[in-house]
Design a protein around this motif. Sequence first.
Motif, PDB file in Angstrom:
ATOM      1  N   GLN A 214       0.857  -1.181   0.000  1.00 13.34           N
ATOM      2  CA  GLN A 214       0.000   0.000   0.000  1.00 13.34           C
ATOM      3  C   GLN A 214       0.895   1.234   0.000  1.00 13.34           C
ATOM      4  O   GLN A 214       1.573   1.531   0.968  1.00 13.34           O
ATOM      5  CB  GLN A 214      -0.908   0.029   1.237  1.00 13.34           C
ATOM      6  CG  GLN A 214      -1.885   1.194   1.207  1.00 13.34           C
ATOM      7  CD  GLN A 214      -2.431   1.536   2.578  1.00 13.34           C
ATOM      8  OE1 GLN A 214      -1.699   1.663   3.545  1.00 13.34           O
ATOM      9  NE2 GLN A 214      -3.742   1.686   2.663  1.00 13.34           N
ATOM     10  N   ARG A 238      -1.168  -0.253  -4.379  1.00 14.96           N
ATOM     11  CA  ARG A 238      -2.227   0.747  -4.324  1.00 14.96           C
ATOM     12  C   ARG A 238      -1.638   2.116  -4.053  1.00 14.96           C
ATOM     13  O   ARG A 238      -0.791   2.290  -3.170  1.00 14.96           O
ATOM     14  CB  ARG A 238      -3.226   0.398  -3.206  1.00 14.96           C
ATOM     15  CG  ARG A 238      -4.323   1.422  -2.976  1.00 14.96           C
ATOM     16  CD  ARG A 238      -5.402   1.405  -4.022  1.00 14.96           C
ATOM     17  NE  ARG A 238      -6.201   2.649  -3.991  1.00 14.96           N
ATOM     18  CZ  ARG A 238      -7.277   2.856  -4.728  1.00 14.96           C
ATOM     19  NH1 ARG A 238      -7.716   1.920  -5.549  1.00 14.96           N
ATOM     20  NH2 ARG A 238      -7.923   3.998  -4.666  1.00 14.96           N
ATOM     21  N   GLY A 243      -5.347   1.397  -7.805  1.00 15.38           N
ATOM     22  CA  GLY A 243      -4.608   0.228  -7.360  1.00 15.38           C
ATOM     23  C   GLY A 243      -4.640  -0.847  -8.429  1.00 15.38           C
ATOM     24  O   GLY A 243      -5.578  -0.921  -9.223  1.00 15.38           O
ATOM     25  N   SER A 273      -8.100  -3.883 -11.061  1.00 14.91           N
ATOM     26  CA  SER A 273      -8.039  -2.804 -10.074  1.00 14.91           C
ATOM     27  C   SER A 273      -8.273  -3.395  -8.682  1.00 14.91           C
ATOM     28  O   SER A 273      -8.890  -4.450  -8.535  1.00 14.91           O
ATOM     29  CB  SER A 273      -9.083  -1.738 -10.373  1.00 14.91           C
ATOM     30  OG  SER A 273     -10.386  -2.289 -10.266  1.00 14.91           O
ATOM     31  N   SER A 275      -8.958  -2.022  -4.396  1.00 14.97           N
ATOM     32  CA  SER A 275      -9.165  -0.928  -3.452  1.00 14.97           C
ATOM     33  C   SER A 275      -8.178  -1.056  -2.292  1.00 14.97           C
ATOM     34  O   SER A 275      -7.527  -2.096  -2.105  1.00 14.97           O
ATOM     35  CB  SER A 275     -10.594  -0.965  -2.908  1.00 14.97           C
ATOM     36  OG  SER A 275     -10.782  -2.131  -2.111  1.00 14.97           O
ATOM     37  N   ASN A 276      -8.089   0.009  -1.510  1.00 16.78           N
ATOM     38  CA  ASN A 276      -7.255  -0.033  -0.305  1.00 16.78           C
ATOM     39  C   ASN A 276      -7.692  -1.145   0.619  1.00 16.78           C
ATOM     40  O   ASN A 276      -6.870  -1.908   1.151  1.00 16.78           O
ATOM     41  CB  ASN A 276      -7.333   1.308   0.441  1.00 16.78           C
ATOM     42  CG  ASN A 276      -6.175   2.221   0.117  1.00 16.78           C
ATOM     43  OD1 ASN A 276      -5.032   1.792   0.052  1.00 16.78           O
ATOM     44  ND2 ASN A 276      -6.471   3.484  -0.106  1.00 16.78           N
TER      45      ASN A 276
END
Length: 413
Positions: A214, A238, A243, A273, A275-276
């Motif tokens: 991250q 990400r 991300g 893709s 997400s966090n």
Amino acid sequence: MAYDFLEQSTRLMKQAAEIGEINPDVVELLSGPGRLIAFRIPLKMDDGSSRVFDAYRVCHTDALGPTRDGTRISPDLNLDECKALALVMSIKHAAGRIPAGGGKGGIAADPGKLSKQEFERLCRAYIRYLRPSGPDCDVPGADVGTDMQSMAWMLDEYEQITGHHAPAAVNDKPPILGGTLGGYEATGLGVFEVFEAAAEQIDFKLEGARVAIQGFGQVGSVAAKAFQDAGCKVIAIREIDAGVYSEDGLDIDKLLEYREENGSLEDFPDADSISNEDLLTCDCDVLVPAALQGVITKEVAENVKARMVVEAANSPTTLEADEILLERGVTVVPDVLANAGSVHLCQMERTQGLSDDYWGAETISEQRRRRLVHSYQKAAEIAEEHGIKSVRLGAWIHALKRIEEAVLARGWC
């Protein structure tokens, strides 16, 4: 509830102090900064108007040596954040056996909304307001929103004020002005080197290990390349706005080229893709939070699938989450060890500046790795001595014992 960095850091210090049986008077002394200043900088803008910027400098303790490092320029900077960062910096220095205390500060401003000339005037004004400062007192360095150019301006301003050259008065400056080689990659490579030391202790195999990161800035991108070069498979990355995920692994060089051309990782070909939230709990072997504070909460920790969490960011894991990860058998490589590469580099920069003897890249790289690995091994050893699983607490206990020794020797308590 919003993440309270200062409360979490202070609570962690007191927890480590209790386990390590640190003198209560020393704990009380370290529960707040030894010195702080808050000031306002009036700045003449390019269009002739004037603005005022809030600024701070916090020196946590100078028991081991001059306070050093960290100048943030960001819109939301506040005094509590500086206090927490200064405390953590004291721990990083002491845990790394560096003769320095923790210093942090900066300006509440958005560099992206200032012209280059306005930004330079702001950096120079900041150094004029620091009292006291200097190689043997308090040494600012770079952090979020600042870089080698910012530090070059600050060093020049300091030398204009004092009337003599003093390369050790400011850290993270360009090599041509007395800075050290290896500054850009120090933290990112250090993250991998400490991970490697931790992996060796638990017999974790690097080849083919799946890594999720991250954050893909200076630290995250350098670390990602190091993981890839070691045979690991970086499957997820990400950034703030996008991300990418690929079960077969991402090509870090192609990712960097794509972002350079497009300004974002969005729509990177041959990848999904992510997400966090999904990155933090994806099916991986190593999770590297390299962006924000407090992202691994209790709820996230319960769903982390990684065998190792390597903290490239400052305080990305809450104390409650840390306990859950340890209970679940996850190895946590703490921030005060994992992202201390630049801290050790600043110590080497100071040594070179004071001696006027500058080292080659190979010497610096070897020194950094040796110091980081030793710090991790010492923290793990102390954790084992106290019968605890947490290497984080081992590092904090080691640091507090060194600060305690210095404080008592000085007769402060």
